[in-house]
Write a protein that holds these residues in place. Structure first.
Motif, short mmCIF file in Angstrom:
data_model
loop_
_atom_site.label_atom_id
_atom_site.label_comp_id
_atom_site.label_asym_id
_atom_site.label_seq_id
_atom_site.Cartn_x
_atom_site.Cartn_y
_atom_site.Cartn_z
N MET A 1 0.82 -1.22 0.00
CA MET A 1 0.00 0.00 0.00
C MET A 1 0.85 1.26 0.00
N ARG A 2 1.99 1.18 0.63
CA ARG A 2 2.88 2.35 0.76
C ARG A 2 3.90 2.44 -0.38
N GLY A 3 3.83 1.50 -1.34
CA GLY A 3 4.74 1.54 -2.47
C GLY A 3 6.13 1.02 -2.16
N ARG A 4 6.27 0.32 -1.05
CA ARG A 4 7.56 -0.26 -0.67
C ARG A 4 7.58 -1.72 -1.16
N TYR A 5 7.62 -1.85 -2.48
CA TYR A 5 7.42 -3.16 -3.11
C TYR A 5 8.49 -4.18 -2.74
N THR A 6 9.73 -3.76 -2.72
CA THR A 6 10.80 -4.69 -2.38
C THR A 6 10.60 -5.23 -0.96
N ASN A 7 10.20 -4.37 -0.04
CA ASN A 7 9.96 -4.79 1.35
C ASN A 7 8.77 -5.73 1.48
N ALA A 8 7.83 -5.64 0.55
CA ALA A 8 6.62 -6.47 0.61
C ALA A 8 6.86 -7.90 0.16
N ILE A 9 7.90 -8.13 -0.61
CA ILE A 9 8.10 -9.44 -1.22
C ILE A 9 8.29 -10.55 -0.19
N GLN A 10 9.21 -10.39 0.75
CA GLN A 10 9.51 -11.49 1.68
C GLN A 10 8.33 -11.90 2.54
N PRO A 11 7.60 -10.95 3.15
CA PRO A 11 6.44 -11.40 3.94
C PRO A 11 5.39 -12.13 3.10
N LEU A 12 5.18 -11.67 1.87
CA LEU A 12 4.20 -12.32 1.00
C LEU A 12 4.70 -13.69 0.54
N LEU A 13 6.00 -13.81 0.31
CA LEU A 13 6.58 -15.12 -0.01
C LEU A 13 6.38 -16.09 1.16
N THR A 14 6.56 -15.59 2.37
CA THR A 14 6.36 -16.43 3.55
C THR A 14 4.94 -16.98 3.57
N VAL A 15 3.97 -16.14 3.25
CA VAL A 15 2.57 -16.60 3.25
C VAL A 15 2.35 -17.65 2.18
N THR A 16 2.86 -17.42 0.98
CA THR A 16 2.62 -18.37 -0.11
C THR A 16 3.38 -19.67 0.08
N GLU A 17 4.51 -19.62 0.78
CA GLU A 17 5.31 -20.83 0.97
C GLU A 17 4.95 -21.60 2.24
N ALA A 18 4.49 -20.90 3.27
CA ALA A 18 4.27 -21.55 4.56
C ALA A 18 2.84 -22.03 4.77
N ALA A 19 1.90 -21.40 4.10
CA ALA A 19 0.50 -21.78 4.29
C ALA A 19 0.21 -23.12 3.61
N GLU A 20 -0.63 -23.91 4.27
CA GLU A 20 -1.03 -25.18 3.67
C GLU A 20 -1.81 -24.93 2.38
N THR A 21 -2.72 -23.97 2.44
CA THR A 21 -3.49 -23.54 1.28
C THR A 21 -3.42 -22.02 1.24
N PRO A 22 -2.40 -21.47 0.58
CA PRO A 22 -2.26 -20.01 0.56
C PRO A 22 -3.47 -19.34 -0.08
N PRO A 23 -3.88 -18.21 0.47
CA PRO A 23 -5.01 -17.50 -0.13
C PRO A 23 -4.60 -16.92 -1.48
N PRO A 24 -5.50 -16.89 -2.43
CA PRO A 24 -5.16 -16.34 -3.74
C PRO A 24 -4.73 -14.88 -3.67
N GLU A 25 -5.24 -14.15 -2.68
CA GLU A 25 -4.85 -12.75 -2.52
C GLU A 25 -3.35 -12.62 -2.25
N ALA A 26 -2.78 -13.60 -1.56
CA ALA A 26 -1.34 -13.57 -1.29
C ALA A 26 -0.55 -13.72 -2.59
N TYR A 27 -0.97 -14.66 -3.44
CA TYR A 27 -0.30 -14.82 -4.74
C TYR A 27 -0.47 -13.56 -5.60
N TYR A 28 -1.67 -13.00 -5.59
CA TYR A 28 -1.92 -11.81 -6.39
C TYR A 28 -1.07 -10.64 -5.90
N SER A 29 -1.08 -10.40 -4.60
CA SER A 29 -0.28 -9.30 -4.04
C SER A 29 1.20 -9.51 -4.33
#
Length: 167
Positions: free
Chosen positions: A80-108
């Motif tokens: 939301m704040r335009g800090r795209y590089t900083n957003a990558i790792q937390p979103l990767l954690t969600v897509t990699e660690a969740a049993e069934t990652p939400p599609p919003e995580a992949y989209y974001s």
């Protein structure tokens, strides 16, 4: 309960106390969700007002680095704040660690990777999001907001012909 009685400020005070005094993560998570919602709904909240939310998310992630909801909120805030590089790792954690990652995580993740110049990864994650959105849409009543989200994912995934067919 207090929030349902329009006593949100009292509820926030109690949640903060539970987090600070007892380290009760669900209270800090709820408080973080309230703060992120307020930020997303207000154009007047400046990036400097993110400090309480960032502190709360840091509190959670120091104790539970794989905490999916906290990682999703952190990635969303950075996006939301335009800090795209900083957003990558937390979103990767969600897509990699969740049993069934939400599609919003992949989209974001696809959006921030695209903005960060990681086009190939962005297309892959957008395609995963689009497939999950299409599956979701096929099981529910028509919803314009969901359809727009699906269309955006398809376009980001360079699957424009499928997006055109959906229209």
């Amino acid at each position: 309960l207090l929030k349902s009685m329009d006593r949100t400020d009292d509820a926030k005070t109690i949640a903060a106390e539970l987090g600070n005094r007892y380290g009760y993560i669900p209270a800090v998570e709820w408080l973080s969700e309230m703060d992120l919602e307020a930020i997303s709904q207000s154009a007047t909240i400046s990036p400097t007002d993110d400090s309480a939310l960032l502190n709360n998310l840091t509190f959670i992630l120091q104790r539970q680095p794989q905490h999916l909801r906290a990682n999703m909120m952190l990635g969303t805030l950075h996006m939301m704040r335009g800090r795209y590089t900083n957003a990558i790792q937390p979103l990767l954690t969600v897509t990699e660690a969740a049993e069934t990652p939400p599609p919003e995580a992949y989209y974001s993740l696809a959006v921030v990777q695209s903005a960060d110049g990681q086009t190939e990864k962005a297309v892959t994650n957008a395609s995963l999001a689009a497939d999950k959105f299409i599956e979701r849409d096929s099981r529910s009543k028509f919803n314009m907001k969901d359809t727009i989200q699906t269309l955006r994912a398809l376009v980001l995934a360079t699957r424009e012909s499928e997006a055109a067919n959906l229209i």
